[in-house]
Design a protein around this motif. Structure first.
Motif, mmCIF file in Angstrom:
data_model
loop_
_atom_site.group_PDB
_atom_site.id
_atom_site.type_symbol
_atom_site.label_atom_id
_atom_site.label_comp_id
_atom_site.label_asym_id
_atom_site.label_seq_id
_atom_site.Cartn_x
_atom_site.Cartn_y
_atom_site.Cartn_z
ATOM 1 N N VAL A 11 51.216 46.831 54.635
ATOM 2 C CA VAL A 11 52.117 47.040 53.504
ATOM 3 C C VAL A 11 52.390 45.698 52.833
ATOM 4 C CG1 VAL A 11 54.447 47.766 52.845
ATOM 5 C CG2 VAL A 11 53.158 49.067 54.561
ATOM 6 N N GLU A 13 54.800 43.466 50.750
ATOM 7 C CA GLU A 13 56.229 43.400 50.453
ATOM 8 C C GLU A 13 56.425 43.171 48.955
ATOM 9 O OE1 GLU A 13 58.706 44.031 52.572
ATOM 10 O OE2 GLU A 13 57.184 44.401 54.114
ATOM 11 N N ASP A 15 59.273 42.964 45.661
ATOM 12 C CA ASP A 15 60.667 42.904 45.223
ATOM 13 C C ASP A 15 60.793 43.756 43.961
ATOM 14 O OD1 ASP A 15 59.691 41.379 43.083
ATOM 15 O OD2 ASP A 15 60.454 39.484 43.871
ATOM 16 N N ARG A 19 57.806 45.552 41.562
ATOM 17 C CA ARG A 19 57.769 47.000 41.311
ATOM 18 C C ARG A 19 57.807 47.294 39.813
ATOM 19 N NH1 ARG A 19 60.953 46.637 45.704
ATOM 20 N NH2 ARG A 19 60.252 47.701 47.575
ATOM 21 N N GLN A 57 46.240 40.255 46.938
ATOM 22 C CA GLN A 57 46.660 41.092 48.065
ATOM 23 C C GLN A 57 46.024 42.477 48.004
ATOM 24 O OE1 GLN A 57 50.885 40.609 47.242
ATOM 25 N NE2 GLN A 57 51.129 39.471 49.159
ATOM 26 N N SER A 168 62.689 53.548 44.020
ATOM 27 C CA SER A 168 62.509 52.106 44.116
ATOM 28 C C SER A 168 62.391 51.432 42.757
ATOM 29 C CB SER A 168 61.299 51.771 44.993
ATOM 30 O OG SER A 168 60.164 52.453 44.559
#
Length: 178
Positions: A11, A13, A15, A19, A57, A168
């Motif tokens: 996953v 990460e 912030d 998003r 990533q 989110s």
């Protein structure tokens, strides 16, 4: 089969700014970094660095065009679950399936089948040729079924819908108005 199945990635990460950038890029993949910077309150170079990081990533794997398959001449959608023979040559089966241009998805599943393939077809004659000339001759396929789609009810969900639905990210004013 294990070496052929795509492994889950760790996953990444994110912030709130990541998003929001992801949401905005999904909304319009051609949006400029300058416009993105205005939307998230950062400088264009800082936004560029964040996007580059998300690409490194492999969270962002590419930018794409969504095509209307019917307008392209492939209105039909067929799902073909498959069971493999115990002594099947998986490498050969996958090579033959991957060589079929109409194949749009192939997944390994649990249950009474081993895999389910999704194909786009022009019409009944195209399906017939696909089955008789390309799929049935594949050595090692023990059993297949054909499920012809009658129409889509829910299309594949977008990342935007997932981000909004998970709470989110807040939808943009344009999305909220729709």
């Amino acid at each position: 089969m294990t070496r052929e199945v795509e492994k889950p990635r760790p996953v990444v990460e994110l912030d709130d700014i990541d998003r929001k950038l992801l949401y905005l890029l999904c909304e319009d993949p051609r949006v400029s970094q300058r416009q993105l910077a205005r939307e998230v309150g950062m400088s264009p170079p800082a936004v560029g660095e964040r996007i580059a990081r998300l690409e490194r990533q492999e969270l962002i794997r590419g930018y794409t065009t969504v095509v209307d398959w019917s307008a392209l001449g492939y209105p039909g959608l067929v799902y073909i679950p498959m069971t493999l023979a115990a002594d099947a040559d998986l490498t050969e089966i996958l090579a033959e399936l991957r060589a079929i241009a109409e194949l749009t998805e192939l997944v390994v599943v649990t249950g009474s089948y081993d895999m389910i393939a999704r194909f786009r077809i022009r019409d009944h004659a195209h399906l017939q040729a696909l089955l008789l000339d390309r799929i049935w001759p594949i050595r090692g396929l023990q059993r297949i079924e054909t499920f012809l789609s009658l129409g889509e009810v829910v299309r594949e969900r977008s990342v935007q819908e997932l981000l909004e639905g998970s709470g989110s990210i807040e939808p943009t004013a344009d999305a909220a108005a729709e």
